[in-house]
Design a protein around this motif. Sequence first.
Motif, PDB file in Angstrom:
ATOM      1  N   TYR A 103      18.348 -60.713  -4.536  1.00 39.09           N
ATOM      2  CA  TYR A 103      18.597 -60.470  -3.144  1.00 39.09           C
ATOM      3  C   TYR A 103      17.769 -61.324  -2.249  1.00 39.09           C
ATOM      4  CZ  TYR A 103      19.730 -57.604   1.009  1.00 39.09           C
ATOM      5  OH  TYR A 103      19.882 -57.046   2.264  1.00 39.09           O
ATOM      6  N   TRP A 104      16.494 -61.454  -2.383  1.00 42.00           N
ATOM      7  CA  TRP A 104      15.681 -62.279  -1.404  1.00 42.00           C
ATOM      8  C   TRP A 104      15.750 -63.576  -1.504  1.00 42.00           C
ATOM      9  CZ3 TRP A 104      13.573 -56.983  -1.943  1.00 42.00           C
ATOM     10  CH2 TRP A 104      13.559 -56.190  -0.810  1.00 42.00           C
ATOM     11  N   ARG A 105      16.091 -64.240  -2.743  1.00 39.40           N
ATOM     12  CA  ARG A 105      15.776 -65.570  -2.802  1.00 39.40           C
ATOM     13  C   ARG A 105      17.185 -66.497  -3.138  1.00 39.40           C
ATOM     14  NH1 ARG A 105      10.995 -66.780  -6.831  1.00 39.40           N
ATOM     15  NH2 ARG A 105      11.388 -68.849  -6.201  1.00 39.40           N
ATOM     16  N   GLY A 154      24.200 -68.350   0.512  1.00 39.66           N
ATOM     17  CA  GLY A 154      23.552 -66.952   0.529  1.00 39.66           C
ATOM     18  C   GLY A 154      24.676 -65.950  -0.387  1.00 39.66           C
ATOM     19  N   TYR A 180      21.002 -63.169 -11.017  1.00 43.62           N
ATOM     20  CA  TYR A 180      19.618 -64.210 -10.720  1.00 43.62           C
ATOM     21  C   TYR A 180      19.337 -64.784 -11.938  1.00 43.62           C
ATOM     22  CZ  TYR A 180      15.310 -65.551  -9.172  1.00 43.62           C
ATOM     23  OH  TYR A 180      14.203 -66.446  -8.622  1.00 43.62           O
ATOM     24  N   ALA A 182      15.809 -57.436  -7.139  1.00 44.93           N
ATOM     25  CA  ALA A 182      14.944 -57.980  -5.620  1.00 44.93           C
ATOM     26  C   ALA A 182      15.072 -59.430  -5.232  1.00 44.93           C
ATOM     27  CB  ALA A 182      13.637 -57.241  -5.674  1.00 44.93           C
ATOM     28  N   LEU A 183      14.738 -60.162  -6.564  1.00 43.08           N
ATOM     29  CA  LEU A 183      14.521 -61.504  -6.497  1.00 43.08           C
ATOM     30  C   LEU A 183      15.998 -62.265  -6.117  1.00 43.08           C
ATOM     31  CD1 LEU A 183      12.392 -62.520  -9.706  1.00 43.08           C
ATOM     32  CD2 LEU A 183      11.648 -62.827  -6.963  1.00 43.08           C
ATOM     33  N   TRP A 188      24.878 -55.157  -5.248  1.00 43.06           N
ATOM     34  CA  TRP A 188      23.587 -54.836  -5.944  1.00 43.06           C
ATOM     35  C   TRP A 188      23.416 -54.773  -7.441  1.00 43.06           C
ATOM     36  CZ3 TRP A 188      22.132 -50.524  -7.985  1.00 43.06           C
ATOM     37  CH2 TRP A 188      23.094 -49.210  -7.964  1.00 43.06           C
ATOM     38  N   ARG A 233      26.256 -63.571  -2.684  1.00 37.89           N
ATOM     39  CA  ARG A 233      25.629 -62.999  -4.103  1.00 37.89           C
ATOM     40  C   ARG A 233      26.519 -61.852  -4.192  1.00 37.89           C
ATOM     41  NH1 ARG A 233      21.298 -61.786   0.130  1.00 37.89           N
ATOM     42  NH2 ARG A 233      22.138 -59.985   1.163  1.00 37.89           N
TER      43      ARG A 233
END
Lengths: 366, 143
Positions: free
Chosen positions: A364-366, A285, A297, A361-362, A290, A287
């Motif tokens: 962050y969430w994937r 996880g 990504y 967004a991708l 932001w 990353r």
Amino acid sequence: MRIRLGEASESFRQWAEERLGLKEVRDFLAHKKVPLHSATIWYYFGGITLFLFVIQVLTGILLLLYYRPTPAEAYESVQFIMTRVEFGWLVRSIHSWSANLMILSAFIHMFSVVFLHAYRRPREVTWLSGIALLGLSLAFGFSGYLLPWNEISYFATKVGTDMAASLPWIGEPLARFLRGGDDVGGATLTRFFGFHVAVLPGAMTLFLLVHLALVQKFGISVPPKVEEAAQQNRQPLAQMPFFPNFFLRELMAWYAALGVLGSLAALFPWELGVKADPFAPAPAGIRPEWYFLAPFYTLKLLPSHVWFIEGELLGLMAFTLLGVFWAMLPFWAVDRQGAVRTRLVTGAGVALLAYLGTFSALGYWR
Amino acid sequence: MAEGRRNILQWILGGGFAASILSFVYPAIRFMNPPAVPEAAVNEASVGSASGWKPNSGKIVRFGSRPVLLIRASESEWRAYSAICTHLNCTVQYQEAERQIWCACHNGFYDLNGRVVSGPPPRPLEEYTVRVRGDEVVVARRS
């Protein structure tokens, strides 16, 4: 007694006037105007970015009183600040939150300049100095991220400096310069600390002075649509005095920003994480911050090779080209006759915003 | 004539000034380049006893200053690879359930032979040899 006080204050005013030339400042402020239209609100974000930078400088100075830039002590010193020093948790949390809000505010400011077409002649150099300031802000973020010497920051720095290493020709020497050696370690921490507290603030101040001087010289830009509407209606452009009208509004915006910053810092204190261990695997996880999520990504999606080029190199080349293209915006935004290609620029702005938003967004969430 | 002489003087003065600036800047630039720190050449490292490892497990061990991923694939089969992902320098880990090596940074997967299975890594992981002497596990560079 009153009369005497009045006389004293008048004589002090005259004394100061003679030595400081305050009348010139007053005259300058009295003549400075800010365009008034439906998009005036976007003018506040440059000032908010500056305000948050000042917060960064002040909280950074406070953190310097306790922080120690060595791998053996960095994490522990931040832990000490957060647990033992009075309000240490708050000062560190404000520094971290303010860094993020400053970059967010700088992005909002940049996109507002794009969509209001404020980059156009004669403000090309103002735009370029703004792009330099954004680059410096990102460098501040990247160098400051390593300073707590935690697991995530350690790997983020490994990835970031390795990306630099993959550049052709200059890559390896550049990465060695950034790391202070072949790999991320104590020498990197010392260098990043030096960049963060000495080199970058100096460069930032210099570019900030250029940027603000140019904004003063050319005044605040009026969007083309507002200009056209005023010409069609044969009415003068609506304006408000900078001082005190705009200035007081800007102060209110700063106070609101301070409120948001204080609330975020107090309600969501910035975490410290786990201490960096060069012999531990990268955690699941992982990353970056932001504002680096979109390139992160993209790199995750790229295959190992595209034709004969390594995926990471291709990605890096694409980011570099995109950056140069974006920095050169004022020069491709006008046609040969000097007319602004508003649709093209707005389209490019929307496309970049869509890419950054979707991929962040991708990421962050994937 | 006088103008020509003045031009020559300007060139000499200008050139001398530029050279003096260069002589100030050059040491500063060289100073920024970190010197190579000689590292003790490690060709072999004892990484512990074999009895502490269960089959189908892996962890990172120290090989000098470098991390190496040591995997006990089965009772008698050992593998060791550089734990540095070939993509962007992150440190990989062994996933027991999938029997694969995984890099969490950009989701790169390698098989038990260190070859890229999926994701962005461009090259296989550098392989090391593993010997078990009695109960001692020794990792060595491939010659």
